[in-house]
Design a protein around this motif. Structure first.
Motif, PDB file in Angstrom:
ATOM      1  N   VAL A  10     -28.841  15.387 -19.562  1.00  0.00           N
ATOM      2  CA  VAL A  10     -28.760  14.501 -20.730  1.00  0.00           C
ATOM      3  C   VAL A  10     -29.731  13.334 -20.559  1.00  0.00           C
ATOM      4  O   VAL A  10     -30.471  12.974 -21.487  1.00  0.00           O
ATOM      5  CB  VAL A  10     -27.316  13.985 -20.947  1.00  0.00           C
TER       6      VAL A  10
ATOM      7  N   SER B  40     -15.666   3.294 -19.191  1.00  0.00           N
ATOM      8  CA  SER B  40     -16.167   4.008 -18.010  1.00  0.00           C
ATOM      9  C   SER B  40     -17.650   4.347 -18.151  1.00  0.00           C
ATOM     10  O   SER B  40     -18.367   4.417 -17.160  1.00  0.00           O
ATOM     11  CB  SER B  40     -15.371   5.291 -17.782  1.00  0.00           C
ATOM     12  N   PHE B  41     -18.100   4.534 -19.404  1.00  0.00           N
ATOM     13  CA  PHE B  41     -19.528   4.790 -19.617  1.00  0.00           C
ATOM     14  C   PHE B  41     -20.351   3.607 -19.097  1.00  0.00           C
ATOM     15  O   PHE B  41     -21.447   3.784 -18.584  1.00  0.00           O
ATOM     16  CB  PHE B  41     -19.836   5.000 -21.105  1.00  0.00           C
TER      17      PHE B  41
ATOM     18  N   VAL C 164     -11.350  14.578 -22.924  1.00  0.00           N
ATOM     19  CA  VAL C 164     -10.987  14.782 -21.513  1.00  0.00           C
ATOM     20  C   VAL C 164     -10.493  13.503 -20.848  1.00  0.00           C
ATOM     21  O   VAL C 164     -10.230  13.477 -19.645  1.00  0.00           O
ATOM     22  CB  VAL C 164     -12.148  15.413 -20.676  1.00  0.00           C
TER      23      VAL C 164
ATOM     24  N   TYR D 136     -10.599  19.701 -11.600  1.00  0.00           N
ATOM     25  CA  TYR D 136     -10.767  20.485 -10.375  1.00  0.00           C
ATOM     26  C   TYR D 136     -10.668  19.626  -9.119  1.00  0.00           C
ATOM     27  O   TYR D 136     -10.626  20.135  -8.023  1.00  0.00           O
ATOM     28  CB  TYR D 136     -12.092  21.239 -10.393  1.00  0.00           C
TER      29      TYR D 136
ATOM     30  N   VAL E  25     -20.694   3.928 -15.465  1.00  0.00           N
ATOM     31  CA  VAL E  25     -21.716   4.935 -15.166  1.00  0.00           C
ATOM     32  C   VAL E  25     -23.101   4.280 -15.227  1.00  0.00           C
ATOM     33  O   VAL E  25     -23.972   4.562 -14.397  1.00  0.00           O
ATOM     34  CB  VAL E  25     -21.655   6.135 -16.152  1.00  0.00           C
TER      35      VAL E  25
ATOM     36  N   LYS F 197     -16.223  14.785 -26.913  1.00  0.00           N
ATOM     37  CA  LYS F 197     -15.710  15.630 -25.824  1.00  0.00           C
ATOM     38  C   LYS F 197     -15.135  14.795 -24.682  1.00  0.00           C
ATOM     39  O   LYS F 197     -14.143  15.176 -24.076  1.00  0.00           O
ATOM     40  CB  LYS F 197     -16.817  16.532 -25.277  1.00  0.00           C
ATOM     41  N   HIS F 198     -15.770  13.656 -24.415  1.00  0.00           N
ATOM     42  CA  HIS F 198     -15.267  12.816 -23.323  1.00  0.00           C
ATOM     43  C   HIS F 198     -13.992  12.098 -23.714  1.00  0.00           C
ATOM     44  O   HIS F 198     -13.136  11.829 -22.877  1.00  0.00           O
ATOM     45  CB  HIS F 198     -16.353  11.860 -22.839  1.00  0.00           C
TER      46      HIS F 198
ATOM     47  N   LYS G  25     -25.334  18.426 -15.485  1.00  0.00           N
ATOM     48  CA  LYS G  25     -25.296  18.217 -16.941  1.00  0.00           C
ATOM     49  C   LYS G  25     -25.663  16.781 -17.296  1.00  0.00           C
ATOM     50  O   LYS G  25     -26.408  16.535 -18.246  1.00  0.00           O
ATOM     51  CB  LYS G  25     -23.900  18.518 -17.496  1.00  0.00           C
ATOM     52  N   VAL G  26     -25.131  15.835 -16.538  1.00  0.00           N
ATOM     53  CA  VAL G  26     -25.421  14.421 -16.812  1.00  0.00           C
ATOM     54  C   VAL G  26     -26.923  14.161 -16.645  1.00  0.00           C
ATOM     55  O   VAL G  26     -27.547  13.508 -17.492  1.00  0.00           O
ATOM     56  CB  VAL G  26     -24.617  13.497 -15.869  1.00  0.00           C
TER      57      VAL G  26
ATOM     58  N   LEU H  63     -11.433   7.558 -11.620  1.00  0.00           N
ATOM     59  CA  LEU H  63     -12.207   8.506 -12.430  1.00  0.00           C
ATOM     60  C   LEU H  63     -12.268   9.898 -11.788  1.00  0.00           C
ATOM     61  O   LEU H  63     -12.431  10.899 -12.463  1.00  0.00           O
ATOM     62  CB  LEU H  63     -13.633   7.985 -12.649  1.00  0.00           C
TER      63      LEU H  63
HETATM   64  C1  HEM Z   1     -18.316  17.312 -19.600  1.00  0.00           C
HETATM   65  C2  HEM Z   1     -16.038  13.846 -17.120  1.00  0.00           C
HETATM   66  C3  HEM Z   1     -19.715  10.831 -17.931  1.00  0.00           C
HETATM   67  C4  HEM Z   1     -22.296  14.537 -19.690  1.00  0.00           C
HETATM   68  C5  HEM Z   1     -17.358  16.620 -18.904  1.00  0.00           C
HETATM   69  C6  HEM Z   1     -16.058  17.131 -18.513  1.00  0.00           C
HETATM   70  C7  HEM Z   1     -15.434  16.162 -17.803  1.00  0.00           C
HETATM   71  C8  HEM Z   1     -16.311  15.030 -17.757  1.00  0.00           C
HETATM   72  C9  HEM Z   1     -14.055  16.215 -17.136  1.00  0.00           C
HETATM   73  C10 HEM Z   1     -15.517  18.515 -18.863  1.00  0.00           C
HETATM   74  C11 HEM Z   1     -15.588  19.428 -17.660  1.00  0.00           C
HETATM   75  C12 HEM Z   1     -16.992  19.630 -17.144  1.00  0.00           C
HETATM   76  O1  HEM Z   1     -17.893  20.022 -17.923  1.00  0.00           O
HETATM   77  O2  HEM Z   1     -17.214  19.349 -15.959  1.00  0.00           O
HETATM   78  C13 HEM Z   1     -16.850  12.724 -17.101  1.00  0.00           C
HETATM   79  C14 HEM Z   1     -16.515  11.470 -16.464  1.00  0.00           C
HETATM   80  C15 HEM Z   1     -17.545  10.629 -16.698  1.00  0.00           C
HETATM   81  C16 HEM Z   1     -18.528  11.348 -17.480  1.00  0.00           C
HETATM   82  C17 HEM Z   1     -15.237  11.180 -15.674  1.00  0.00           C
HETATM   83  C18 HEM Z   1     -17.705   9.206 -16.260  1.00  0.00           C
HETATM   84  C19 HEM Z   1     -16.984   8.209 -16.685  1.00  0.00           C
HETATM   85  C20 HEM Z   1     -20.735  11.556 -18.516  1.00  0.00           C
HETATM   86  C21 HEM Z   1     -22.008  11.023 -18.927  1.00  0.00           C
HETATM   87  C22 HEM Z   1     -22.733  12.062 -19.409  1.00  0.00           C
HETATM   88  C23 HEM Z   1     -21.911  13.263 -19.318  1.00  0.00           C
HETATM   89  C24 HEM Z   1     -22.423   9.552 -18.815  1.00  0.00           C
HETATM   90  C25 HEM Z   1     -24.132  12.086 -19.972  1.00  0.00           C
HETATM   91  C26 HEM Z   1     -24.889  11.047 -20.191  1.00  0.00           C
HETATM   92  C27 HEM Z   1     -21.449  15.619 -19.824  1.00  0.00           C
HETATM   93  C28 HEM Z   1     -21.825  16.889 -20.408  1.00  0.00           C
HETATM   94  C29 HEM Z   1     -20.675  17.676 -20.409  1.00  0.00           C
HETATM   95  C30 HEM Z   1     -19.615  16.878 -19.797  1.00  0.00           C
HETATM   96  C31 HEM Z   1     -23.211  17.281 -20.937  1.00  0.00           C
HETATM   97  C32 HEM Z   1     -20.524  19.097 -20.941  1.00  0.00           C
HETATM   98  C33 HEM Z   1     -20.019  19.028 -22.355  1.00  0.00           C
HETATM   99  C34 HEM Z   1     -19.871  20.378 -22.957  1.00  0.00           C
HETATM  100  O3  HEM Z   1     -19.115  21.193 -22.408  1.00  0.00           O
HETATM  101  O4  HEM Z   1     -20.501  20.623 -23.999  1.00  0.00           O
HETATM  102  N1  HEM Z   1     -17.474  15.313 -18.439  1.00  0.00           N
HETATM  103  N2  HEM Z   1     -18.076  12.622 -17.697  1.00  0.00           N
HETATM  104  N3  HEM Z   1     -20.697  12.909 -18.781  1.00  0.00           N
HETATM  105  N4  HEM Z   1     -20.119  15.651 -19.470  1.00  0.00           N
HETATM  106 FE1  HEM Z   1     -19.110  14.141 -18.587  1.00  0.00          FE
END
Ligand code: HEM
Length: 147
Positions: free
Chosen positions: A68, A102-103, A96, A42, A106, A92-93, A64-65, A36
């Motif tokens: 949420v 994977s959720f 990417v 980056y 998490v 969005k996820h 950000k997480v 992951l």
């Molecule tokens: C955006 C990866 C889980 C919340 C992103 C981005 C990546 C990413 C690569 C876009 C780049 C960035 O904003 O850094 C992952 C991975 C996860 C994961 C590998 C685990 C498997 C989660 C979870 C949450 C979350 C569980 C919330 C409960 C967010 C938010 C954004 C984001 C709020 C910004 C979205 C936007 O730009 O509007 N994530 N994420 N992520 N992620 Fe995750």
């Protein structure tokens, strides 16, 4: 109702700055599934997991997480109000390259963090309460992912 009190109380007891807890969570996540790490584009600048865990972009995502999760805790009485946001977040996820499986990992990492941070206060009912809330959040994200 008891679930909500357990969640709110424990979330509050983590303190105002949730980022260090998020770092524990994601360290655990990368331990459970090192692949992951590469989904954070980056991370190519990171020579080691440790470098990556302290990179600003990574900490930004952790923040950000945690925001949420904070929103979910603050909307326990009306989680459906977050529906559109979470559907979009799931989408969005998908974009990417994060799988819905994977959720789930998490979620395990979240429980691990709570166990580390709460110590004695981490009980079976508390674990179940968090699992229930997280399942709802991730359920909506996964629906958005599949759309
Ligand atoms: C955006 C990866 C889980 C919340 C992103 C981005 C990546 C990413 C690569 C876009 C780049 C960035 O904003 O850094 C992952 C991975 C996860 C994961 C590998 C685990 C498997 C989660 C979870 C949450 C979350 C569980 C919330 C409960 C967010 C938010 C954004 C984001 C709020 C910004 C979205 C936007 O730009 O509007 N994530 N994420 N992520 N992620 Fe995750």
């Amino acid at each position: 109702v008891k679930d909500k009190e357990l969640i709110r109380g424990s979330w509050e007891s983590l303190g105002k700055n949730k980022v260090p807890h998020g770092v524990i969570m994601f360290s655990r996540l990368f331990e459970l599934d090192p692949a992951l790490l590469s989904l954070f584009h980056y991370s190519t600048n990171c020579d080691s997991k440790q470098d990556c865990l302290s990179s600003p972009e990574f900490l930004d995502h952790v923040t950000k997480v945690m925001l949420v999760l904070d929103a979910a805790v603050n909307h326990l009485d009306d989680l459906h109000s977050l529906e559109d946001f979470l559907l979009n977040l799931g989408r969005k996820h998908q974009a990417v390259g994060v799988s819905t499986q994977s959720f789930t990992v998490v979620g395990e990492s979240l429980l691990y963090m709570l166990q580390c941070s709460l110590g004695q206060a981490y009980t079976a009912p508390l674990r179940q309460a968090w699992l229930n809330m997280y399942s709802i959040v991730v359920g909506v994200m996964s629906r958005g992912w599949a759309k």
